[in-house]
Design a protein around this motif. Structure first.
Motif, mmCIF file in Angstrom:
data_model
loop_
_atom_site.group_PDB
_atom_site.id
_atom_site.type_symbol
_atom_site.label_atom_id
_atom_site.label_comp_id
_atom_site.label_asym_id
_atom_site.label_seq_id
_atom_site.Cartn_x
_atom_site.Cartn_y
_atom_site.Cartn_z
ATOM 1 N N ILE A 207 2.637 6.498 -4.934
ATOM 2 C CA ILE A 207 1.194 6.677 -5.058
ATOM 3 C C ILE A 207 0.738 7.826 -4.159
ATOM 4 C CG2 ILE A 207 -1.067 5.583 -4.779
ATOM 5 C CD1 ILE A 207 0.288 2.893 -5.224
ATOM 6 N N SER A 208 -0.073 8.690 -4.723
ATOM 7 C CA SER A 208 -0.585 9.840 -3.981
ATOM 8 C C SER A 208 -1.305 9.386 -2.711
ATOM 9 C CB SER A 208 -1.548 10.636 -4.870
ATOM 10 O OG SER A 208 -2.199 11.644 -4.140
ATOM 11 N N ASP A 209 -1.023 10.057 -1.598
ATOM 12 C CA ASP A 209 -1.618 9.687 -0.310
ATOM 13 C C ASP A 209 -3.139 9.846 -0.329
ATOM 14 O OD1 ASP A 209 -1.231 9.044 2.625
ATOM 15 O OD2 ASP A 209 -2.273 10.982 2.778
ATOM 16 N N VAL A 210 -3.636 10.842 -1.048
ATOM 17 C CA VAL A 210 -5.082 11.059 -1.072
ATOM 18 C C VAL A 210 -5.782 9.880 -1.743
ATOM 19 C CG1 VAL A 210 -5.156 12.284 -3.297
ATOM 20 C CG2 VAL A 210 -6.886 12.766 -1.554
ATOM 21 N N VAL A 211 -5.109 9.216 -2.694
ATOM 22 C CA VAL A 211 -5.691 8.037 -3.344
ATOM 23 C C VAL A 211 -5.756 6.879 -2.358
ATOM 24 C CG1 VAL A 211 -5.360 6.330 -5.165
ATOM 25 C CG2 VAL A 211 -4.930 8.739 -5.638
ATOM 26 N N GLU A 212 -4.688 6.668 -1.604
ATOM 27 C CA GLU A 212 -4.678 5.578 -0.629
ATOM 28 C C GLU A 212 -5.745 5.793 0.443
ATOM 29 O OE1 GLU A 212 -0.774 5.064 0.945
ATOM 30 O OE2 GLU A 212 0.046 4.299 -0.945
ATOM 31 N N LYS A 213 -5.889 7.027 0.895
ATOM 32 C CA LYS A 213 -6.890 7.311 1.928
ATOM 33 C C LYS A 213 -8.301 7.135 1.381
ATOM 34 C CE LYS A 213 -4.117 8.349 5.338
ATOM 35 N NZ LYS A 213 -2.800 8.211 4.699
ATOM 36 N N ALA A 214 -8.510 7.488 0.110
ATOM 37 C CA ALA A 214 -9.836 7.309 -0.480
ATOM 38 C C ALA A 214 -10.195 5.834 -0.567
ATOM 39 C CB ALA A 214 -9.875 7.947 -1.877
ATOM 40 N N VAL A 215 -9.231 5.007 -0.935
ATOM 41 C CA VAL A 215 -9.479 3.572 -1.024
ATOM 42 C C VAL A 215 -9.779 2.993 0.354
ATOM 43 C CG1 VAL A 215 -8.423 1.345 -1.571
ATOM 44 C CG2 VAL A 215 -8.157 3.281 -3.135
ATOM 45 N N ALA A 216 -9.040 3.432 1.345
ATOM 46 C CA ALA A 216 -9.333 2.988 2.708
ATOM 47 C C ALA A 216 -10.734 3.439 3.119
ATOM 48 C CB ALA A 216 -8.285 3.524 3.673
ATOM 49 N N GLY A 217 -11.096 4.658 2.762
ATOM 50 C CA GLY A 217 -12.422 5.169 3.106
ATOM 51 C C GLY A 217 -13.533 4.369 2.475
ATOM 52 N N ALA A 218 -13.312 3.891 1.253
ATOM 53 C CA ALA A 218 -14.352 3.131 0.563
ATOM 54 C C ALA A 218 -14.394 1.682 1.016
ATOM 55 C CB ALA A 218 -14.124 3.208 -0.944
ATOM 56 N N GLU A 219 -13.239 1.102 1.252
ATOM 57 C CA GLU A 219 -13.166 -0.335 1.459
ATOM 58 C C GLU A 219 -12.965 -0.768 2.908
ATOM 59 O OE1 GLU A 219 -13.443 -2.930 -1.004
ATOM 60 O OE2 GLU A 219 -14.432 -1.164 -1.849
ATOM 61 N N ASP A 220 -12.276 0.070 3.692
ATOM 62 C CA ASP A 220 -11.885 -0.404 5.027
ATOM 63 C C ASP A 220 -11.353 0.776 5.822
ATOM 64 O OD1 ASP A 220 -10.958 -1.804 7.200
ATOM 65 O OD2 ASP A 220 -9.377 -2.885 6.125
ATOM 66 N N LYS A 221 -12.258 1.577 6.367
ATOM 67 C CA LYS A 221 -11.801 2.821 6.984
ATOM 68 C C LYS A 221 -11.001 2.591 8.266
ATOM 69 C CE LYS A 221 -15.981 4.030 9.656
ATOM 70 N NZ LYS A 221 -17.013 5.086 9.835
ATOM 71 N N ALA A 335 -10.189 10.711 -6.610
ATOM 72 C CA ALA A 335 -9.725 9.537 -5.862
ATOM 73 C C ALA A 335 -10.910 8.761 -5.301
ATOM 74 C CB ALA A 335 -8.793 9.976 -4.741
ATOM 75 N N ALA A 336 -11.932 9.488 -4.837
ATOM 76 C CA ALA A 336 -13.124 8.832 -4.298
ATOM 77 C C ALA A 336 -13.889 8.083 -5.380
ATOM 78 C CB ALA A 336 -14.034 9.866 -3.633
ATOM 79 N N VAL A 337 -13.879 8.597 -6.599
ATOM 80 C CA VAL A 337 -14.522 7.887 -7.710
ATOM 81 C C VAL A 337 -13.820 6.554 -7.949
ATOM 82 C CG1 VAL A 337 -14.948 7.897 -10.197
ATOM 83 C CG2 VAL A 337 -15.369 9.964 -8.855
ATOM 84 N N LEU A 338 -12.492 6.605 -8.034
ATOM 85 C CA LEU A 338 -11.732 5.382 -8.276
ATOM 86 C C LEU A 338 -11.957 4.369 -7.165
ATOM 87 C CD1 LEU A 338 -8.369 7.010 -9.446
ATOM 88 C CD2 LEU A 338 -10.178 6.076 -10.892
ATOM 89 N N ALA A 339 -11.917 4.833 -5.934
ATOM 90 C CA ALA A 339 -12.078 3.938 -4.789
ATOM 91 C C ALA A 339 -13.470 3.325 -4.753
ATOM 92 C CB ALA A 339 -11.806 4.707 -3.503
ATOM 93 N N SER A 340 -14.462 4.082 -5.169
ATOM 94 C CA SER A 340 -15.847 3.620 -5.091
ATOM 95 C C SER A 340 -16.151 2.520 -6.099
ATOM 96 C CB SER A 340 -16.798 4.797 -5.313
ATOM 97 O OG SER A 340 -16.614 5.786 -4.316
#
Length: 921
Positions: A207-221, A335-340
């Motif tokens: 999984i792309s690291d930028v996707v994982e970081k975006a999810v962390a940013g949205a859900e649990d930074k 990635a931010a769209v998906l995470a949001s």
């Protein structure tokens, strides 16, 4: 509920099995699996609970008093052994009564911590003080977690008892997320994806690291810094329960996954506490990347898309496994769209949700979806996961509109979707269980060639403008099946326009478990009767009497053909070859009677027919389906009579197609099949393994010389029915019709080329109907519409595959004409003494007589002995003019005089006209 436990659309949550038993956490004295993230820890032991005073101690500093005497207190005592931080803490026996005393031991922490990403016990800048602070933070987390439970119990929160808090809350095993199965054409193109949830599990390290970081940013930074528990959420839950307020609270990513893994659905303090304990245990068992991977593969991203891969494909047509910087990689903005979306993927009556397709404002994404995206992007910047430049250039990316097929389009509304039923049946035969199929992750490459499939649909579907079926009664239905006779692969399969409807090609049930019906094959069944007869030594030159009645005294039907015209007036001594081409029934009844119906059935079974249906009888409204592979000849003889020799008893068209392929393949049988390979991708490692594979090994069931003999006769049927294939391609065929209410009910045309065996059936859609041709008056026969479908399919498929012309083997005649047959001895031809007149130039009368203007050359009766005979025919009523070229069945003969010799013959000897006069096939 959404990932936070709030109510929402029932589609928003995946159904997951309940919590399983946990393994002991103290099996190893070494560092924890996530030691590279945090220090190797000690083990906290909670002593037995009893009523008494409460005091909270520390690891080294004395005791601190908490609470008043009426309630009681808990003392944190000495060290109780060592283990990793976050491992199971034992709670001693005791009562669950309020005011009970709990003795909580201090946590002993081994020296040394680890820097993020570094090895266990690696030195940390700052030395001992920082190690000590980290240890104190971890100890404080455990103590506060347990203390929160005690507080809740003391407040009467409704928890059964605090003693189970750490010890009895099991760590559930990793959840195996159900995902979809991909069903592919033979060239790798997608047919459809099948599964309860649109999910494709991908290994975390892909999984792309930028996707994982975006999810962390949205859900649990703070995900990468905490130890899995949101203490504020626990305290808030306890306080809200005490004050009668709402119980929802923010959860960490680990808590969200803990709730999913343990199937914690209730909204209660009990759930929050269990969730917190499991989160702590998860953090001790798995590292952050593992937890993130499990979370991303489970979470719901809206629009029926589960897991990050399905979300990326669905919203952007991209894969999260594509490395950043490469073409079609997911961008930080995407990635931010998906995470949001995660927080509220579906809209409710009070909230529009965060799905961008539900937040369109003036043609652009706006509202809460845009706000949530901005929030995620800002957190990514604050945590240094994106640069200031990337942040400054942000723009909301274009999202696929809802309903766009994208990369996961299916065949739910296409004829090819019927293939899935047969795929499921074959998976079971390969030993792949329903549970494994439902679990998903299978990539199934079928034998279906997209070009041949298209040809089958265009030839057989009434919806096709070019199909011979187009414009016919809408109650009519066709089935078209193409099989490679050299290996048994089903290349094209049309069994109806609606995959969820009745399978007219194979009569396979919707779940792929059983055969539910079939159709009477009529005269196409004769290919098996001939195969059985040839095996016994029957010759195509054998003679048979069409005037003989059945053994029960009834007349054998030949589809209403005039007995005087059958076999050109030779009904009492008709040769088997002519009877096969004209499709008369009487020789096949007597062949079956002579060798036994069980031998005909055995030949059909050897060729590929596995099920045959008895006539309707008491107790069986639609007849009994006899499995030929599980019954013996005694059952067959008791279930079927001599009419099996010419197609009375129903069989599934697909099984008949397998048998036809065996005949076309010159007696070598291959199992007809839809699957080439089945592969499974390990969701953790990404390793692909083959778990199922086709078997294309054939076995000879009929002798080659006998099959060459049969093919040579079947080749003449194509010529008689005027169904020659394009480009001079050689084909063999057999027509067939079975009656219904004094008309036609099932019509067939089967055969093929050396490269493709083709089977076509036309009948009623659902219920039987009387089949008529396009004018609505003329009865349909196998040599009519079905033969046109057959020709169209083979011409189109052969051209699309660019197949080279191949011929069938040269004919080898087999059998003994004197061994079989019940026909009368044919009369000897009269000797014509007038031939001596030829010496003086007066000629002979034989040219217009029996031989040339008669039975053989002047058509069946009309251009025959009487009108083109010795007295009237002369030289002009002979072979060329009153003979077989011009003197067709209906119109030839009467004009067969000296000057006109059969010119009135017309076109009665082509295709359907000839068929109508004979057996209608």
């Amino acid at each position: 509920m959404n990932p936070y436990g709030d109510p929402q659309s029932p589609r928003a949550r995946a159904s997951v099995p309940g919590a399983g038993a946990s393994a002991p956490d103290d099996q190893s004295a070494g560092p924890s699996p996530d030691a590279y993230r945090r220090g190797a820890g000690g083990r906290a032991s909670v002593g037995s609970a009893s009523v008494g005073s409460a005091s909270v101690g520390s690891a080294s500093a004395g005791r601190a008093s908490v609470g008043g005497a009426p309630v009681g207190s808990a003392s944190v005592g000495g060290v109780a052994g060592s283990a990793r931080v976050g491992a199971r803490a034992s709670v001693g026996a005791g009562t669950g009564s309020v005011g009970g005393r709990a003795s909580v031991a201090r946590a002993a922490v081994r020296p040394g911590t680890a820097t993020p990403g570094g090895p266990p016990n690696a030195p940390v800048p700052g030395g001992k003080d920082k190690k000590s602070k980290a240890a104190k933070r971890r100890r404080r987390t455990n103590i506060l977690t347990a203390a929160a439970a005690v507080v809740v119990i003391m407040l009467g929160a409704g928890v059964v008892g605090g003693t189970y808090f750490f010890d009895d809350v099991a760590l559930p095993p990793p959840v195996t997320e159900n995902q979809q199965n991909a069903i592919l054409y033979s060239n790798g193109a997608l047919i459809e994806k099948v599964g309860d949830q649109n999910r494709t599990v991908v290994p975390e390290d892909k999984i792309s690291d930028v996707v994982e970081k975006a999810v962390a940013g949205a859900e649990d930074k703070n995900f990468y810094n905490h130890h899995g528990i949101d203490m504020k959420g626990i305290v808030r839950a306890a306080w809200n329960n005490f004050t009668g307020g709402a119980t929802q609270g923010a959860s960490t990513i680990t808590q969200q996954y803990a709730r999913h893994a343990a199937d914690l659905k209730a909204i209660s303090i009990n759930r929050k506490l269990r969730e917190a304990v499991i989160a702590r245990k998860l953090e001790s068992q798995y590292d952050k990347e593992q937890i993130m991977g499990m979370y991303l593969n489970y979470v719901d991203f809206g629009e029926g898309r589960y897991g990050i891969e399905a979300a990326a494909l669905g919203y952007f047509g991209k894969s999260v496994t594509t490395p950043p910087g490469q073409k079609n990689a997911v961008t930080p903005y995407e990635a931010a769209v998906l995470a949001s979306i995660i927080k509220q993927p579906y809209k409710t009556g009070s909230h529009p949700g965060y799905d961008p397709n539900d937040n369109i404002v003036n043609g652009k994404v706006g509202g809460p979806a845009l706000e949530r995206w901005e929030y995620t992007m800002k957190n990514m910047l604050d945590m240094n996961w994106i640069s200031q430049d990337v942040y400054d250039k942000r723009a909301y990316p274009k999202v696929k509109p809802r309903g766009a097929k994208g990369a996961s389009s299916g065949a739910a509304d296409k004829p090819v979707g019927m293939v899935t039923r047969h795929v499921m049946a074959e998976l079971n035969s390969m030993g792949i269980s329903d549970q494994e199929f439902e679990q998903g992750g299978l990539t199934i490459t079928t034998t279906i060639d997209p070009k041949v499939q298209k040809a089958a649909e265009e030839a057989g579907s009434q919806k096709s403008d070019d199909s011979p079926m187009n414009g016919l009664n809408p109650k009519y239905q066709a089935a078209v099946i193409g099989i490679d006779p050299t290996n048994g692969r089903v290349l094209g399969y049309y069994g109806g326009d609606t995959p969820s409807g009745l399978d007219y090609g194979g009569y396979m049930s919707a779940n792929g478990k059983e055969i539910v019906g079939g159709q009477s094959p009529g005269s196409t069944m004769k290919i098996y009767t001939l195969a059985a007869g040839l095996k016994e030594g029957v010759s195509f030159d054998s003679l048979w009497n069409g005037d003989l009645k059945r053994r029960n005294g009834t007349k054998i039907s030949n589809a209403g053909a005039d007995p005087g015209k059958v076999c050109g007036g030779k009904i009492k001594y008709c040769d088997l070859e002519t009877a096969t081409i004209k499709s008369y029934n009487f020789p096949f009844y007597w062949i079956t009677d002579t060798i036994g119906p069980e031998k005909v059935i055995e030949a059909a079974k050897a060729a590929g027919v596995k099920h045959m249906i008895t006539d309707e009888k008491a107790g069986f409204k639609n007849g009994e389906i006899i499995d030929l592979t599980k019954t013996d000849k005694s059952t067959w003889r008791n279930s079927f009579d001599n009419e099996v020799g010419f197609g009375q008893y129903r069989i599934p068209p697909l099984e008949h197609a397998e048998g036809v392929a065996t005949i076309v393949g010159q007696g070598v049988h291959h199992n007809a099949h839809f699957i080439k390979t089945v592969k499974r991708t390990d969701p953790e490692s990404g390793k692909v393994t083959v778990v199922g594979q086709e078997n294309i090994k054939g076995n000879r069931v009929f002798e080659a010389d006998q099959m060459s003999n049969l093919s040579a006769v079947m080749k003449k049927i194509v010529e008689v029915d005027n169904r020659d294939l394009k480009g001079g391609r050689e084909g063999i065929a057999k027509s067939g019709t079975w009656e219904y209410q004094e008309g036609s009910g099932d019509c067939w045309f089967v055969g093929g080329t050396p490269q493709i065996a083709a089977t076509v059936w036309v009948g009623g859609k659902g219920n039987k109907v009387q089949l008529k041709e396009r004018d609505g008056k003329k009865d349909m026969f196998g040599a009519g519409t079905p033969s046109k479908i057959w020709k169209m399919f083979l011409d189109t498929a052969s051209s699309a595959l660019d197949l080279k012309n191949e011929d069938f083997p040269a004919r080898i005649k087999t059998g003994d004409p004197s061994k079989f047959g019940n026909g009368e001895k044919p009369p000897e031809a009269p000797v014509n003494n007038d031939c001596a007149l030829a010496v003086i130039g007066l000629g002979c009368g034989n040219n217009g007589g029996q031989n040339n203007g008669g039975q053989n050359d002047g058509g069946q009766n009309n251009g025959g002995q009487n009108n083109g005979g010795p007295n009237n025919g002369g030289n002009n009523g002979g072979q060329n003019n009153g003979g077989q070229n011009n003197g067709g069945p209906n119109n030839g003969g009467n004009g067969g005089g000296p000057g006109n010799g059969g010119n009135g013959g017309g076109n009665g000897n082509t295709g359907d006209g000839n068929a109508a006069q004979t057996n209608g096939d």
